[in-house]
Design a protein around this motif. Structure first.
Motif, PDB file in Angstrom:
ATOM      1  N   ILE A 153     -22.489 -34.861  21.669  1.00 33.85           N
ATOM      2  CA  ILE A 153     -21.021 -34.924  21.810  1.00 33.85           C
ATOM      3  C   ILE A 153     -20.437 -34.465  20.486  1.00 33.85           C
ATOM      4  CG2 ILE A 153     -18.997 -36.383  22.247  1.00 33.85           C
ATOM      5  CD1 ILE A 153     -20.915 -38.486  23.448  1.00 33.85           C
ATOM      6  N   THR A 154     -19.567 -33.467  20.518  1.00 29.83           N
ATOM      7  CA  THR A 154     -18.904 -33.082  19.279  1.00 29.83           C
ATOM      8  C   THR A 154     -17.429 -33.437  19.373  1.00 29.83           C
ATOM      9  OG1 THR A 154     -18.629 -31.382  17.606  1.00 29.83           O
ATOM     10  CG2 THR A 154     -18.423 -30.641  19.872  1.00 29.83           C
ATOM     11  N   THR A 155     -16.847 -33.867  18.244  1.00 28.58           N
ATOM     12  CA  THR A 155     -15.479 -34.378  18.296  1.00 28.58           C
ATOM     13  C   THR A 155     -14.869 -34.383  16.896  1.00 28.58           C
ATOM     14  OG1 THR A 155     -14.137 -36.226  19.129  1.00 28.58           O
ATOM     15  CG2 THR A 155     -16.224 -36.813  18.122  1.00 28.58           C
ATOM     16  N   GLY A 179     -12.561 -24.881  10.421  1.00 24.14           N
ATOM     17  CA  GLY A 179     -13.282 -26.163  10.465  1.00 24.14           C
ATOM     18  C   GLY A 179     -13.790 -26.445  11.870  1.00 24.14           C
ATOM     19  N   SER A 180     -12.977 -26.093  12.868  1.00 29.95           N
ATOM     20  CA  SER A 180     -13.380 -26.333  14.258  1.00 29.95           C
ATOM     21  C   SER A 180     -14.544 -25.426  14.636  1.00 29.95           C
ATOM     22  CB  SER A 180     -12.197 -26.079  15.205  1.00 29.95           C
ATOM     23  OG  SER A 180     -11.151 -26.967  14.894  1.00 29.95           O
ATOM     24  N   GLU A 181     -14.474 -24.175  14.161  1.00 29.66           N
ATOM     25  CA  GLU A 181     -15.578 -23.261  14.498  1.00 29.66           C
ATOM     26  C   GLU A 181     -16.876 -23.710  13.824  1.00 29.66           C
ATOM     27  OE1 GLU A 181     -14.791 -19.065  14.365  1.00 29.66           O
ATOM     28  OE2 GLU A 181     -16.929 -18.593  14.532  1.00 29.66           O
ATOM     29  N   THR A 185      -7.000 -27.329  19.117  1.00 26.62           N
ATOM     30  CA  THR A 185      -7.700 -26.273  18.368  1.00 26.62           C
ATOM     31  C   THR A 185      -9.207 -26.444  18.522  1.00 26.62           C
ATOM     32  OG1 THR A 185      -5.928 -25.906  16.810  1.00 26.62           O
ATOM     33  CG2 THR A 185      -8.116 -25.359  16.030  1.00 26.62           C
ATOM     34  N   LEU A 186      -9.709 -27.669  18.394  1.00 25.42           N
ATOM     35  CA  LEU A 186     -11.157 -27.854  18.542  1.00 25.42           C
ATOM     36  C   LEU A 186     -11.589 -27.452  19.955  1.00 25.42           C
ATOM     37  CD1 LEU A 186     -13.918 -28.680  17.536  1.00 25.42           C
ATOM     38  CD2 LEU A 186     -13.429 -31.023  18.258  1.00 25.42           C
ATOM     39  N   LYS A 187     -10.811 -27.858  20.961  1.00 23.57           N
ATOM     40  CA  LYS A 187     -11.188 -27.535  22.346  1.00 23.57           C
ATOM     41  C   LYS A 187     -11.227 -26.017  22.556  1.00 23.57           C
ATOM     42  CE  LYS A 187      -9.880 -28.427  27.165  1.00 23.57           C
ATOM     43  NZ  LYS A 187      -9.510 -27.116  27.680  1.00 23.57           N
ATOM     44  N   CYS A 242     -17.647 -31.477  24.340  1.00 27.85           N
ATOM     45  CA  CYS A 242     -16.622 -31.511  23.298  1.00 27.85           C
ATOM     46  C   CYS A 242     -15.595 -32.556  23.741  1.00 27.85           C
ATOM     47  CB  CYS A 242     -15.982 -30.134  23.176  1.00 27.85           C
ATOM     48  SG  CYS A 242     -14.611 -30.074  22.035  1.00 27.85           S
ATOM     49  N   ALA A 243     -15.398 -33.590  22.925  1.00 28.95           N
ATOM     50  CA  ALA A 243     -14.486 -34.686  23.308  1.00 28.95           C
ATOM     51  C   ALA A 243     -13.232 -34.613  22.454  1.00 28.95           C
ATOM     52  CB  ALA A 243     -15.191 -36.026  23.114  1.00 28.95           C
ATOM     53  N   THR A 244     -12.084 -34.397  23.092  1.00 26.65           N
ATOM     54  CA  THR A 244     -10.828 -34.292  22.327  1.00 26.65           C
ATOM     55  C   THR A 244      -9.687 -34.981  23.062  1.00 26.65           C
ATOM     56  OG1 THR A 244      -9.822 -32.343  23.338  1.00 26.65           O
ATOM     57  CG2 THR A 244     -11.483 -31.926  21.637  1.00 26.65           C
TER      58      THR A 244
END
Ligand code: NAP
Length: 487
Positions: free
Chosen positions: A231-233, A157-159, A192-194, A179-181
């Motif tokens: 911005i992705t988050t 999902g993060s990819e 994981t997203l970062k 990328c905001a986490t």
């Protein structure tokens, strides 16, 4: 994506009027799209409050699901969700049913709409992950007094969202993606997203990339919003910062959005059903009209999309503004404002420039369910969540005794993430809700399920447990976090 075509040779779109102010906004958008000459035919469908009232707990009838499955594109009004009890959100149901994993929320300074940020060139897009995270709504009462919500974030999902953000940046002619986490605290989920974002960023050397901690992102959005491009988050963070961002340019009345998946896309305003304004012909329909513009671009009807954007720009520049901008009582009516936009179709704004858009390429990832394949893995322990009226030391002593002749030893007992046994001196306001961490005595361990079952059977003799988590290692990396105070 291939859209479906009506007998008249036009692209079919499912149209959901929605609740509250929804029908007024959606009617306005439909009229503007039709006046632009875009070759669209609509299939009108229901979802939301009326459907809940008919006793359907999802709020989305099968006919609506069938229509979207067939047309693969929908334009919808907001749907009401009861707060805190009862039915699930019909919006979230639609986003999840069709795996629309990317929620795109652009925010751009509007001509003629005065805000404290006017003149600073705010022009950013929040690309929010749309199906995972806390909004998956997997919630439990673990005890009568303690609630739990599972925050599931997958590598896949993060990819998908990270690659989508870069692809969107390219299609929307953007230069950078942030990328905001909250990876500094939630190292495994937000982390994981970062990590994935940083892994995929080199595949997009034409786009600058950077990481920002989400709370600082909120601060920076208010202080210097012009520094952001895309911005992705994660899902909940994205929901919050996109509402915040819309306030920078005049409020929710101007914030469109798109829910995009590899098969299906659903376009809607960021705002909800604003029930107090329903049926009064006063609300601002721009957000839904601009959502329709996003839909036309998705369908590669660039000419009509540009024409509508110019017409909205000219309308606002000329001072035709709704009550949310100039005060209710002084503003144009919803229908009057829409009429003006329609009358401005075909004119080009002197001040408003339409961004250059290219077709969007959706990332294609392997469909393998086991998307991540570690070379080695081992179960090295077990966390057991217990409900017990005992003190931490009484419970800890009892659990040590229960495991003395097993392959597991009690490492600690914690209360809401803080280690309380063996005592650390922490002053925790403990409840009857505990987590006991057991680890294998042999190192390195790999605990078979028989030992897990044996441990649970023993615990059940004296205590109440409601949830377990295996402690795992993948490729030698810990697959769990330590508690505050745990070494
Ligand atoms: P909301 O409906 O977005 O309204 C919040 C406030 O935003 C309104 O009171 C109004 O502000 C302003 N606003 C929203 N849309 C506007 C428009 N088109 N023109 C002018 N002003 C507008 O949020 P809510 O009151 O929290 O939620 C109401 C219902 O909508 C809930 O049932 C919620 O679950 C649902 N909802 C649905 C969606 C969706 O379908 N995607 C999204 C969000 C919420 P002022 O009061 O300052 O005038």
């Amino acid at each position: 994506m291939e859209a479906n075509v009506s007998p008249a040779g036009k692209t079919l779109v499912t149209l959901i009027p929605g609740d509250g102010i929804g029908p007024e906004c959606v009617t306005a958008a439909r009229r503007v799209v039709e006046a632009s000459g875009a070759p669209i035919d609509w299939q009108e469908c229901e979802a939301g409050a009326e459907v809940f009232k008919q006793g359907l707990p999802s709020g989305v009838p099968p006919e609506t699901i069938d229509s979207i499955t067939h047309t693969r594109v929908a334009l919808k009004g907001p749907l009401e969700t009861p707060v805190g009890f009862g039915e699930k959100s019909a919006n979230v149901t639609l986003r999840k049913l069709f795996e629309t994993y990317a929620n795109v929320r652009p925010v751009r300074e509007m001509p003629g709409v005065k805000t404290p940020y006017t003149g600073r060139g705010v022009d950013l897009v929040v690309v929010r992950e749309n199906v995972e995270d806390l909004y998956a709504g997997i919630e439990y009462m673990q005890t009568p007094g303690v609630a739990e919500c599972l925050k599931l974030i997958s590598v896949k999902g993060s990819e998908k969202i990270a690659r989508f953000a870069f692809e969107y940046a390219r299609s929307d002619n953007r230069e950078s993606v942030a990328c905001a986490t909250k990876a500094n605290i939630m190292k495994l989920t937000e982390g994981t997203l970062k990590r994935v974002f940083e892994q995929v960023a080199p595949d997009y050397p034409d786009i600058e990339s950077w990481h920002v901690i989400i709370d600082n992102c909120a601060h920076q959005l208010v202080k210097r919003p012009e520094q952001f491009d895309v911005i992705t988050t994660t899902n909940m963070n994205g929901d919050i910062i996109s509402d915040l961002s819309s306030a920078l340019i005049g409020g929710l009345g101007f914030a469109p959005s798109a829910n995009i998946g590899n098969e299906i896309a659903i376009f809607e305003a960021v705002h909800g059903s604003a029930p107090k304004y329903a049926g009064k012909n006063v609300i601002n329909p721009t957000a839904v009209i601009l959502s329709a513009v996003m839909m036309l671009r998705y369908l590669q009807m660039f000419e009509q999309a540009d024409a509508i954007e110019h017409a909205v720009g000219i309308t606002l520049e000329s001072g035709v503004l709704t009550g949310d901008v100039v005060g209710y009582g002084n503003g144009a009516s919803t229908t009057g404002y829409t009429d003006t936009i329609i009358s401005n179709l075909g004119k080009r704004s002197e001040t408003w420039t339409v961004r250059e858009h290219k077709p969007l390429h959706l990332p294609k990832l392997s469909p393998d369910p086991d998307y991540v394949k570690p070379a080695t893995r081992a179960v090295v322990g077990l966390d057991v969540f217990l409900e017990s009226p005992l003190s931490s030391s009484e419970l800890g002593s009892s659990l040590m005794e229960l495991t003395s002749d097993t392959r597991l030893s009690l490492k600690m007992v914690s209360s809401r993430g803080t280690k309380v046994f063996p005592p650390t001196g922490a002053i925790a306001d403990t409840l009857d809700h505990w987590r006991a961490r057991f680890i294998t005595k042999e190192k390195p361990g790999d605990l078979p399920d028989e030992d897990v079952n044996q441990l649970l059977a023993r615990i059940s003799r004296r205590h109440t447990w409601m949830h377990i988590e295996k402690l795992q290692e993948f490729d030698g990396e810990l697959g769990f976090t330590r508690d505050q105070g745990e070494n």
